[in-house]
Every structure is written in structure tokens, then in C-alpha cells.
Design an enzyme around this catalytic site. Structure first.
Site, PDB file in Angstrom:
ATOM      1  CB  CYS A 195      38.421  31.263  40.239  1.00  0.00           C
ATOM      2  SG  CYS A 195      39.154  31.314  38.625  1.00  0.00           S
ATOM      3  CG  ASP A 207      42.384  30.061  32.934  1.00  0.00           C
ATOM      4  OD1 ASP A 207      42.772  30.291  34.085  1.00  0.00           O
ATOM      5  OD2 ASP A 207      42.183  30.928  32.067  1.00  0.00           O
TER       6      ASP A 207
END
Ligand SMILES: Cc1cc2nc3c(=O)[nH]c(=O)nc-3n(C[C@H](O)[C@H](O)[C@H](O)COP(=O)(O)OP(=O)(O)OC[C@H]3O[C@@H](n4cnc5c(N)ncnc54)[C@H](O)[C@@H]3O)c2cc1C
Length: 726
Positions: free
Chosen positions: A403, A450
Site C-alpha cells: 500500500c 485492489d
């Protein structure tokens, strides 16, 4: 234009023993392009035996003898699989590692050492500690020695085995525990039979002066909790029994079909296993049938350059293999408890502090090879650059994976602000919350996507963490994962490696989604610059999904995972994160949150998952959506071990500066610990606002299912603002 060299050959090294550690170090300086290197090790570190007695004696801290395999793997650009090999399917060229898909190899090498446990000795498994594996022994000894120092354990030690290692460890144990200790060495034959007369006499003198009892010709028949029983009926008091007598190979090798000698892998002078040239072996586990030698680290160390060369020949089909010719004998420096040592050479009685200083220098120099790995030098920038380039990379670090590679929250908001609002009546929400909400029939469906840029070379691990990360949005809305589509970018590699890599990714996806009741229904793959794995996930909610908008003043805030994956992964890339901290972060990221989410969802007013924008960014998003403020206590926020120390030494993710923009809407005192509130999380925990009346009960129930929840603060009245108390 630079050509991306495709990966075409898999080299798998099983075990991070001394030989492999040295090979990794040398490989890092001259890797063979096109080879995918994998290291399989149960632990992120391996202990150096030469300094173990000094550590037992209390002369060296644990870090001094730890070879950090995570640093070494990063240095060698190798994938590190934290697991224990338990088989080799030679027909299909796969290594079996429980808990994950088999690992394919073209060439494999085994360096897994031996164990000194004695499973057939009654009571050994329950009441004794084998000297090898070294790490487990060092842990157990530290625990015992500190209990003994506090008077919580009798300072009685029995060492089974009167060879060099047993005597050296007994002297070290006696030094650490002090004069009140009762240490006994028990040997079934004659002690120190394999060393020269001079060294033997000197060591026996040291045992005598240290008050260590030596029992020779005394076979042990059983180990009890507080004693060792001998064949002649004697009982030797022992609160800590150490096994230093056996040299046992691991049992699974017998199932591989490799040619073995008394369980050890028989190798030829090229260190290839007899009968299977695709598999090499080195260190204690290798039996050099052509020149048998006792088990000693000196051979493991000297085998390293030969093994490296020969692996290169096997992987490139070029060059000629070298032969390893073990020396006949070698200088043994045996420490005598404190800062003294005895040398076994030329049958001379060499004994004294100067020998210890010599040994200390040799050992420290050896370990410096692993502690001072050559710096990773970034290629120089071209002289002529577009305006702004230097600012963009001025942060001076490689782009983070996970991330940490996300686009900053403010930039993302600006880009999404122009998106038309959903027009369809069955699309209830668009971007903004964790997942979009759709209606179907009478129920609700959520949908989210994602993808994660690789922060590990292990596609299986990356896929598992990405799947958990992607399901976080579904769980946070109180929904159950339903179906997943995979998007995979593989670096350029041969078709066979593509198949193997996809096999591992899809195995992780099927297992991780399957365990949550979801099906993997398809996806899309392509070759590209770097490994990236993503999932689009749908979920079903029987009731209206939980959003970020319901947090109510008076609610308590619960966080289910510690923070710190961003800083640890960033530091890992710079080879600055201790292996144990990396292993801790990976373990946290691989923990699914489905069960926790189901418990919380029944009570939560609002819920979100903590990902790229850090705790502060995601909590502020919840406060924005709810029209409330919050107060949290920094001392109640859990952090991963090692995270704070890394933040304090200036490590941080590439996304950290953008995340710090949230500070404008916060009151906090700046500190490394406070900085972790902005740390981007990959597969982070859930953050929920729950009524205060149910919070404690919920925490107990979460603990009962193995979670580590923390109440970090409360929602308060006011405009969206976050107050952080120390
Ligand atoms: C107290 C003591 C002192 C010693 N002092 C000396 C000395 O001064 N000089 C000397 O020459 N020798 C010494 N030795 C001997 C020395 O320890 C060994 O010869 C040396 O460690 C052998 O190294 P290795 O490469 O075989 O692997 P090891 O150092 O034994 O390491 C094996 C590694 O493999 C890993 N592993 C195990 N099983 C698996 C698996 N199934 N899958 C994946 N990984 C696995 C382990 O976690 C470990 O990291 C000493 C031994 C002891 C017990």
C-alpha cells in the site's frame, strides 16, 4: 532501451545454513541474470555456531551471532519462503513445504544442518533441549538463565555428550550461572576422544577448576524434569538438560529417494548428490563419501565458493564444475567459559586469553560479512532531467511495494471529484466508502478492487496478502465475500516459470477466498515490468452494509491489528528491518479478518479497514462521513514489534509524506510513534466505532477467536477533527 531479462531457471536453496548464507552473500554481488533464486528457511535468522558458546556464557548479545536471512535474501534479490521443507518430489522437481504449494526447482541445494535431539531417549523430548537447532537452544537457554538469575530455577545443568561442543557449552553455562551452579557433563564413552592430547588435558583442567563434574562411561537412560538418570542407577540433578551427543539427520530425507549414508545425503566431490545431479548438498547434512569428515562448520564455510561456482555451471550449462577437497584437519579454538580458549593443534597445550582474543577476532570478522553487506547503490540519475523529477524522487528511496505505492489521498480525491454520481437505481454508492454498494432483488451486494505491487519476491505470499487486503473492504462493510476475479502482472519469464508462478498465485487465491466462502471465478494476466497481483471482489450483505458514516459521539473505537507494516516493509527494502520484525509484519498481514468482522458487524455503527492512508487518514474519512470528531490515546494504539524503532531512525514508506497531510486536521505531538498513525498498511486491521456499552465484551470475544483488538479512543461531538493524546 534496456531489455528486461526473462527469468528462465529456478534455483531453490533449502536451509539457511552456513554454506547457503555465504552463497547468498556472494550471489548478491554477482547474480546470474535469468535465475530466480529462492531460499526456504523456517526462521528469518540463523545462528552462527562459533559464537554460540560465547553467547551462552553471556559474552555476546544474541544479535552478534544472528545471520539475518531476510537481509541476505534482499541483498541477493532472492525470494525468502519462511517455511520448513519436508520433502522433495524429484519426479516433478518440486520441494514440499507444508502450508503452501510445492516449490518448483530446476536446481536445488540442501543445507539444513543436523539436530542433536534424541527422540528415542525416554523423557528427552519433554525435559531436554538439543544444542541443535542452535536458535531454539539459544532461546531456551536465555529463558532458563534469566530464571536462574532471579532464583526461579535451580542452577543445575546436565550436558549429555562429552565431545568438544558439550564441554565448551558446559564451561560456558558454568561461567554464565556463576560459582553456585552445579554443572555435569555426561559421556557414554571417553570424553573429548576426537581431539589431541594437549587440548584434551587443558580442557579437562578447565572442567576441574570450574567445579564441573565429568561422568565418563555413563550412559543416560532417561531424562526427568529435574534430573538425568544413568544406567548404573545414579541420578544427576538437572533443571536444564542439554543434548550435545547426537548428530541426527532429518527423517524426511529418507523419503526423497536420494542416496543416503546413515541418513546423510551422499555427495560427490562437486557437491552434487550421488545419482541426482540436479540436487546439491552442503554443510553438516552432506556426507562426503569420497573424503569423510566429522561435522564441523569449517567444512560448511569452505564449501561455499565451490557450491556457488558449481550451481552457476548447472544453471548456465557453461563451464566446468570444481571439486571440493576438504582439508585433513583444521585449527580448533575452543572457548573455556570466560575470555579464554584452548587450541587443538599439533598436540600442543595451547591455552590462554590470547587464544580467545584471536578466536573473537576470527568470529567477528566472519559475522561482519553478514552484518556489513555491501551498500545498495542506486544507479546515478542522468544529468538532464525534466523539471520536477528530482523533487519526485528527492525522498531518496525506491518506490515502496504494497500500500506504500498508492496514490496520495488528496490527489485521489481530486481525481475522483469529477466522476459523475452513479445514475443507476441499483447502484447505491460510488467511490468514497470501502466498497461500492449495489442492490439486487431484496439484498445488497458490495464490489471492490485492489491490487498490490510486489513487496516480496514470493508470488504465493503476495497473492495471499492481496486477497486478504482486498477482502478487507468487503468485511468492513459487514458483507461476506462472494466471488473474486484476479488481475496478475508477471515479470517477463519463460512459459514454464509463468505456469509455476500462476499455479502458486491461484493456489493462494483459491485457498484464501475459499476459506471465507468465496469462489475465484476468473481473471486476467499479462507480462509486464514487475510482479503485481490484484483482486476484484464482490460480497453479499443480508442487511444494509455498514458504512463509514454511522460513528456516533460516545462510541468507542476498536482496532483489530497493530500498525507498522508500511515502515517495516520500507525498511526491509533498505535492508534495515530486523528479520524478526519482517516475519512479524508478514504474519500480521496474512491473518484474515472475516471472523473478526462478523463479530464486530453485529454491533458496529461504522467500520472501515486500515490500508494505504494509515490509521489517521482512514479514521478522518470515517469522521468526515459521520460528521463527528474523535480522541484517541497513542499509548493504546498497538504497533508491530520493531516498527517504532524503525520510524525513530527515519524509515518510512513513500506514501508517508502524502499521508501526513492529514495532520492539518489533527492535534498531536510529533514523535516517531505518532508518525506511525500515518503509516500505510497493507492488509491492515479493521477500525470500528461501537457503542461503549458493548465494547469490552466485544474485545473479549475477539480475543477468544485469536485476534489482538485494542480500544484506542472514542468518538466525540464536533466537526471532523482528531485529537491524539500521548
Ligand atoms: C555448540 C556448538 C559449537 C560449535 N562450534 C564450532 C566451531 O567452533 N567450529 C566449527 O567448525 N564447527 C562448530 N560447530 C559445528 C557447526 O555448528 C556445524 O558444523 C555448522 O553449523 C554446520 O553448518 P550447516 O551449514 O550444516 O548448517 P546449520 O548451521 O546447522 O544451519 C542449518 C539451517 O537450516 C535450517 N533448516 C533446518 N531444517 C530445515 C528444513 N527442513 N527446511 C529448511 N531449512 C531448514 C535451520 O533453521 C538452520 O538455519 C559447533 C556446533 C555446536 C553445537
Amino acid at each position: 532501451m534496456q531489455v528486461q531479462i526473462p527469468l528462465t531457471r529456478d534455483l531453490v536453496m533449502i536451509g539457511g545454513g552456513h554454506t547457503h548464507a555465504l552463497v547468498l552473500r556472494m550471489w548478491g554481488m554477482r547474480p546470474i541474470p535469468g535465475v530466480r533464486l529462492t531460499l526456504i528457511s523456517p526462521d528469518p535468522t540463523a545462528a552462527y555456531s562459533g559464537m554460540l558458546p560465547g553467547h551462552v556464557a553471556g559474552l555476546y548479545p544474541r544479535e552478534a551471532l544472528q545471520i539475518d536471512l531476510v537481509h541476505l535474501a534482499r541483498h541477493a534479490r532472492a525470494r525468502l519462503i519462511l517455511g520448513r521443507a519436508e520433502g522433495i518430489d524429484r519426479g516433478n522437481r518440486r520441494i514440499l513445504v507444508p502450508g503452501r504449494p510445492d516449490v518448483a526447482y530446476d536446481i536445488a541445494s540442501i543445507d539444513i544442518g543436523i539436530t542433536t535431539d534424541m527422540p528415542s531417549l525416554p523423557g528427552f523430548a519433554d525435559h531436554a533441549v538439543p544444542a541443535k537447532p542452535l536458535d531454539a537452544f539459544a532461546d531456551a537457554w536465555e529463558e532458563f538463565a534469566s530464571r536462574a538469575a532471579r532464583g526461579r530455577a535451580d542452577p543445575t545443568v546436565a550436558v549429555i555428550g562429552g565431545g568438544v561442543a558439550g564441554v565448551e557449552l558446559a564451561l560456558a553455562a558454568r561461567h554464565r550461572l556463576g560459582p553456585g551452579a552445579e554443572v555435569t557433563v555426561i559421556e557414554r564413552g571417553a570424553a573429548l576422544a576426537l581431539i589431541g592430547g594437549g587440548a584434551r588435558r587443558a580442557l579437562l583442567g578447565h572442567l576441574n577448576r570450574a567445579g564441573i563434574a565429568l561422568l565418563e562411561h555413563a550412559p543416560v537412560v532417561a531424562v526427568e524434569a529435574d534430573a538425568v538418570r544413568l544406567a548404573d542407577g545414579r541420578r544427576v540433578a538437572s533443571a536444564f538438560t542439554l543434548g550435545a551427543a547426537a548428530t541426527r539427520p532429518q527423517g524426511w530425507l529418507a523419503e526423497t529417494g536420494l542416496r543416503l549414508t546413515e541418513g546423510f545425503v551422499t555427495v560427490t566431490p562437486t557437491l552434487q548428490t550421488e545419482g541426482d545431479p540436479a540436487i546439491f548438498a552442503a554443510g553438516d547434512i552432506a556426507h562426503m563419501a569420497y573424503a569423510p569428515r566429522p561435522k564441523a562448520g569449517v567444512y560448511a564455510v569452505r564449501q561455499a565458493p565451490v557450491l556457488l561456482h558449481n550451481l552457476g555451471v548447472a544453471l548456465t550449462d557453461r563451464g566446468t564444475m570444481r571439486r571440493y577437497r576438504p582439508q585433513k584437519d583444521y585449527l580448533k579454538l575452543i572457548s573455556t567459559g570466560g575470555k579464554g580458549a584452548v587450541a587443538d593443534k599439533w598436540n600442543l597445550p595451547l591455552d590462554g586469553a590470547w587464544l580467545w582474543r584471536w578466536k573473537d577476532r576470527i568470529d567477528r570478522r566472519f559475522m561482519a560479512r553478514f552484518h556489513d553487506l555491501p551498500a545498495m547503490v542506486a544507479p546515478p540519475l542522468p544529468a538532464l532531467l525534466a523539471a520536477g523529477v528530482a523533487d519526485e524522487i528527492g525522498w531518496g528511496k525506491p518506490l515502496c511495494g504494497g500500500c506504500g505505492a498508492k496514490v496520495g489521498q488528496a490527489d485521489l480525491k481530486a481525481a475522483l471529484s469529477g466522476l459523475p454520481r452513479p445514475a443507476r437505481p441499483d447502484v447505491l454508492t460510488g467511490p468514497g466508502d470501502d466498497a461500492a454498494v449495489l442492490t439486487h432483488g431484496k439484498g445488497h451486494q458490495v464490489i471492490t478492487t485492489d491490487h498490490v505491487r510486489a513487496f516480496t519476491e514470493d508470488p504465493w505470499l503476495l497473492a495471499r496478502i492481496t486477497a486478504i487486503h482486498a477482502m478487507g473492504d468487503v468485511w468492513a462493510m459487514g458483507a461476506r465475500p462472494q466471488a473474486a476475479l484476479a488481475q496478475v502482472i508477471l515479470p517477463r519469464m519463460s512459459p514454464r516459470l509463468q505456469t509455476e508462478t500462476l499455479r502458486e498465485i491461484m493456489a493462494a487465491a483459491a485457498e484464501t477466498f475459499g476459506a471465507e466462502g468465496a469462489d475465484v471465478v476468473g481473471g486476467h494476466t499479462s507480462l509486464g515490468a514487475e510482479l503485481t497481483v490484484g483482486f476484484t471482489v464482490t460480497g453479499l450483505a443480508a442487511h444494509a452494509p455498514i458504512t463509514q458514516s454511522g460513528a456516533t459521539p460516545g462510541d468507542w473505537l476498536i482496532l483489530t491489528k497493530p500498525l507498522g507494516t508500511g515502515v517495516i516493509l520500507a525498511a526491509e527494502m533498505a535492508r534495515a528491518a530486523p528479520g524478526a520484525a519482517v516475519a512479524g509484519a508478514l504474519a500480521s498481514m496474512t491473518r484474515p479478518q472475516g471472523a473478526a468482522a462478523r463479530l464486530i458487524a453485529a454491533q458496529a455503527h461504522a467500520m472501515t479497514d486500515i490500508t494505504g492512508f494509515g490509521l489517521a487518514g482512514h479514521l478522518l474519512a470515517m469522521l468526515d462521513a459521520s460528521g463527528a470528531a474523535a480522541r484517541i490515546s497513542l499509548s493504546h494504539v498497538p504497533f508491530l514489534p520493531g516498527a517504532e524503532a524503525l520510524a525513530a531512525t527515519g524509515h518510512g514508506s513513500t506514501l508517508l509524506p502524502a499521508n501526513r497531510a492529514s495532520m492539518a486536521r489533527m492535534f498531536l505531538t510529533e514523535s516517531p510513534r505518532a508518525d506511525l498513525l500515518f503509516d500505510p498498511q497493507t492488509a491492515g486491521g479493521l477500525l470500528a466505532a461501537v457503542p461503549a456499552a458493548v465494547a469490552l465484551d466485544l474485545v473479549h470475544r475477539l480475543r477468544a477467536i485469536g485476534e489482538t483488538p485494542a480500544i484506542i479512543g472514542e468518538v466525540t461531538e464536533g466537526a471532523p477533527f482528531l485529537t491524539v493524546e500521548d
